[in-house]
Write a protein that holds these residues in place. Sequence first.
Motif, PDB file in Angstrom:
ATOM      1  N   PHE A 168      36.089  45.687  -2.962  1.00 32.34           N
ATOM      2  CA  PHE A 168      34.704  45.448  -2.593  1.00 32.34           C
ATOM      3  C   PHE A 168      34.693  44.896  -1.174  1.00 32.34           C
ATOM      4  N   ASP A 169      33.527  44.822  -0.575  1.00 31.75           N
ATOM      5  CA  ASP A 169      33.389  44.277   0.772  1.00 31.75           C
ATOM      6  C   ASP A 169      32.916  42.830   0.701  1.00 31.75           C
ATOM      7  N   VAL A 170      33.440  41.994   1.586  1.00 33.36           N
ATOM      8  CA  VAL A 170      33.040  40.591   1.646  1.00 33.36           C
ATOM      9  C   VAL A 170      32.709  40.223   3.086  1.00 33.36           C
ATOM     10  N   THR A 171      31.551  39.615   3.277  1.00 37.24           N
ATOM     11  CA  THR A 171      31.162  39.079   4.583  1.00 37.24           C
ATOM     12  C   THR A 171      31.022  37.570   4.433  1.00 37.24           C
ATOM     13  N   ARG A 172      31.846  36.833   5.159  1.00 37.75           N
ATOM     14  CA  ARG A 172      31.809  35.363   5.082  1.00 37.75           C
ATOM     15  C   ARG A 172      30.946  34.813   6.210  1.00 37.75           C
ATOM     16  N   PHE A 173      30.141  33.806   5.897  1.00 43.73           N
ATOM     17  CA  PHE A 173      29.363  33.116   6.919  1.00 43.73           C
ATOM     18  C   PHE A 173      29.164  31.672   6.480  1.00 43.73           C
ATOM     19  N   GLU A 174      28.734  30.830   7.382  1.00 43.03           N
ATOM     20  CA  GLU A 174      28.569  29.412   7.076  1.00 43.03           C
ATOM     21  C   GLU A 174      27.109  28.990   7.203  1.00 43.03           C
ATOM     22  N   VAL A 175      26.713  28.093   6.323  1.00 49.88           N
ATOM     23  CA  VAL A 175      25.405  27.456   6.391  1.00 49.88           C
ATOM     24  C   VAL A 175      25.627  25.963   6.202  1.00 49.88           C
ATOM     25  N   GLU A 176      25.201  25.197   7.172  1.00 46.37           N
ATOM     26  CA  GLU A 176      25.365  23.743   7.117  1.00 46.37           C
ATOM     27  C   GLU A 176      26.814  23.354   6.846  1.00 46.37           C
ATOM     28  N   GLY A 177      27.735  24.102   7.476  1.00 48.13           N
ATOM     29  CA  GLY A 177      29.153  23.785   7.373  1.00 48.13           C
ATOM     30  C   GLY A 177      29.813  24.196   6.075  1.00 48.13           C
ATOM     31  N   LYS A 178      29.102  24.924   5.218  1.00 47.62           N
ATOM     32  CA  LYS A 178      29.664  25.333   3.927  1.00 47.62           C
ATOM     33  C   LYS A 178      29.841  26.853   3.898  1.00 47.62           C
ATOM     34  N   PRO A 179      30.938  27.328   3.284  1.00 44.48           N
ATOM     35  CA  PRO A 179      31.193  28.772   3.254  1.00 44.48           C
ATOM     36  C   PRO A 179      30.278  29.510   2.282  1.00 44.48           C
ATOM     37  N   HIS A 180      29.810  30.663   2.723  1.00 44.37           N
ATOM     38  CA  HIS A 180      28.983  31.548   1.914  1.00 44.37           C
ATOM     39  C   HIS A 180      29.591  32.945   1.999  1.00 44.37           C
ATOM     40  N   TYR A 181      29.496  33.692   0.900  1.00 39.78           N
ATOM     41  CA  TYR A 181      30.127  35.003   0.827  1.00 39.78           C
ATOM     42  C   TYR A 181      29.139  36.030   0.303  1.00 39.78           C
ATOM     43  N   PHE A 182      28.916  37.071   1.084  1.00 38.68           N
ATOM     44  CA  PHE A 182      28.108  38.203   0.644  1.00 38.68           C
ATOM     45  C   PHE A 182      29.065  39.299   0.186  1.00 38.68           C
ATOM     46  N   VAL A 183      28.995  39.647  -1.106  1.00 35.91           N
ATOM     47  CA  VAL A 183      29.915  40.604  -1.720  1.00 35.91           C
ATOM     48  C   VAL A 183      29.154  41.889  -2.023  1.00 35.91           C
ATOM     49  N   ALA A 184      29.650  43.006  -1.522  1.00 36.65           N
ATOM     50  CA  ALA A 184      28.989  44.291  -1.728  1.00 36.65           C
ATOM     51  C   ALA A 184      29.917  45.246  -2.481  1.00 36.65           C
ATOM     52  N   ASN A 185      29.408  45.808  -3.565  1.00 39.88           N
ATOM     53  CA  ASN A 185      30.145  46.767  -4.382  1.00 39.88           C
ATOM     54  C   ASN A 185      29.218  47.953  -4.646  1.00 39.88           C
ATOM     55  N   PRO A 186      29.706  49.201  -4.504  1.00 38.41           N
ATOM     56  CA  PRO A 186      31.055  49.636  -4.121  1.00 38.41           C
ATOM     57  C   PRO A 186      31.355  49.346  -2.647  1.00 38.41           C
ATOM     58  N   ALA A 187      32.645  49.299  -2.343  1.00 39.04           N
ATOM     59  CA  ALA A 187      33.067  49.099  -0.967  1.00 39.04           C
ATOM     60  C   ALA A 187      32.486  50.215  -0.100  1.00 39.04           C
ATOM     61  N   GLY A 188      31.955  49.849   1.060  1.00 39.99           N
ATOM     62  CA  GLY A 188      31.384  50.823   1.968  1.00 39.99           C
ATOM     63  C   GLY A 188      29.957  51.224   1.666  1.00 39.99           C
ATOM     64  N   SER A 189      29.360  50.665   0.612  1.00 37.49           N
ATOM     65  CA  SER A 189      28.012  51.088   0.211  1.00 37.49           C
ATOM     66  C   SER A 189      26.915  50.462   1.060  1.00 37.49           C
TER      67      SER A 189
END
Length: 593
Positions: free
Chosen positions: A199-220
């Motif tokens: 799957f695809d994962v995009t990591r970003f931070e909000v207020e110094g805390k990790p957040h992960y946007f996970v997209a399935n299927p990969a490339g969708s």
Amino acid sequence: MQKFRYSAAVSVALLLLFCLQSASAQKNSLDITYSVSVTDPATQQFHITTDIRNIDQPRLELAMPTWTPGWYTVENYYKNVLRFRITDASGKILPHTMSRKQTWNVETKGVRQIRIDYDYQATVLALNQAKIGKDFAFFTGIEFFLEALGHRNEPSTVRFSLPAGWKIITSLKETPDPMVFTAADYDALVDAPVEMGKFDVTRFEVEGKPHYFVANPAGSFSAEKAGRFVEMLGKVAKSHSSMFSGLPYEKYVYFYFFAPPESNASGALEHLNSFVAFAPPGEFATPEGLIGTASHEFFHLWNVKRIRPAEMWPYDYSRENETPLLWVSEGFTNYYGVVGVYRAGLMTQENFLQRAADAAGGVENSEARSYISPAASSVSTWVGYDTPVAFGISYYTQGQNLGSLLDLSIRNDSDGTMSLDDVFRTLYNEHYKRGRGFTTGDLIAIINRLTKNDYHEFFRRYVFWTDVPDYDRIFGYAGYKLEKVKGQVIDLGFSGRFRNGGLVINGVVPNSGAAVGGLKVGDTIAKIDGRSVIGFPIESLAGKTATVTLVRGGSETEVPVKFGSREVTNYRLVEVANPTPQQLKIRAGWLKR
């Protein structure tokens, strides 16, 4: 001096007693480790092992949940269990009995350690189900982790074994070992989704805390869309966080499936520090189209995951948990889903006002609003949460409408010093942080305290009964009134949900155009006039005949269907002439970003 010596002696004695009690508590606490493995995806079976150590009681009860909080349908997850057995430390099979449909009893007198292992059939991709596909696996702990009854507050460890090349992401707490995670207690354990595979994962931070946007299927979902979406997600998170002075988690995960679900459990579902959502296939999905649902689910962090009705504190995973307060838990979340997007600067003022008017219209255009109160629709949701009922109304819309009205009323009655925000902050601090749920009486008492007015009559008329609110008076607090215009909308003649690549019909209205055209329950609408039903502008068909492509019994057929139309009253908020300074003051507070 004598008094001092006496106090010191008492303190020492109390300290010794505390230490003895702590040691005893530690001695009696269980050491619980769950292991989840996927050895052959083709079997679509998880293997789950539960090792329980430090047992010091003659009998242990083990229970499996029957439903998923937030999705108010009993699923009886035990139906998916295979080859269930219990053994002791030497591998000897221990006899056990069942006292309820999902509860096992095992005699543990003289037994310090047991292992429970079983397989779990995972064939349905849905919000409240588990699925193993050829290149991914997904589940939420509620579906198959056992609870040692009486030990809900004890921590646990979860170990994973995956096929080569698969990765893993979960909202469980991480450890130095990437295949080992922990949960602070059983509620946290079962409220955590887990995704494995590709799957695809995009990591970003909000207020110094990790957040992960996970997209399935990969490339969708393209990298460009993902970049725009996480920027919007971050703004919404900050918008909601500012209301409560901080984010109540260490990390957050957004699980997105850009594919139809395989049951009626579609849409999105909140969890303790994550949510799971089904979205249209990537080519139809846009960040702008997804952000509203994301805001709704994110606000659930506070409203329902932490601020919870008393009837759900604690959860009883073995049965329905009826409450008259889902119009607050879901309906107010609908309201703040809109508020969050607006305050994040991602919605215009005109759109915000129209959403408030639409909520009023959604209630007033429903025949059931004269028969079913918001409290009643909340309690009865278990009758048909994800299936059609003969006659019903949505407490999501009822509560969203009341959210606007209460927010404006509180602002007016407090001369602009208080709002519905303050009600939530009070519930958070005085109920959640003190380890208790809230009742309708608690909610009224808080509003009364903030406004120094009595809201019992408001709740009697609009929450527990079906009186029509005085919209112009309440919206008038901010210098608006409801304008009503007659219009036409499509009457489909059927109900359905998107899944299996199309729109699956789960109800057909007798004598409707859909019924005359031959549509049946179980049919899948794949196309309309040769176009995919996903993303089709369905409202454009009001009063028109279209060619519907059905999938039935594995084969396609085309049928003409004349879609009906019905008259509705469209609502919009318009400014009153010459608003007073007081009205402008309340308006400015309500519309402040």
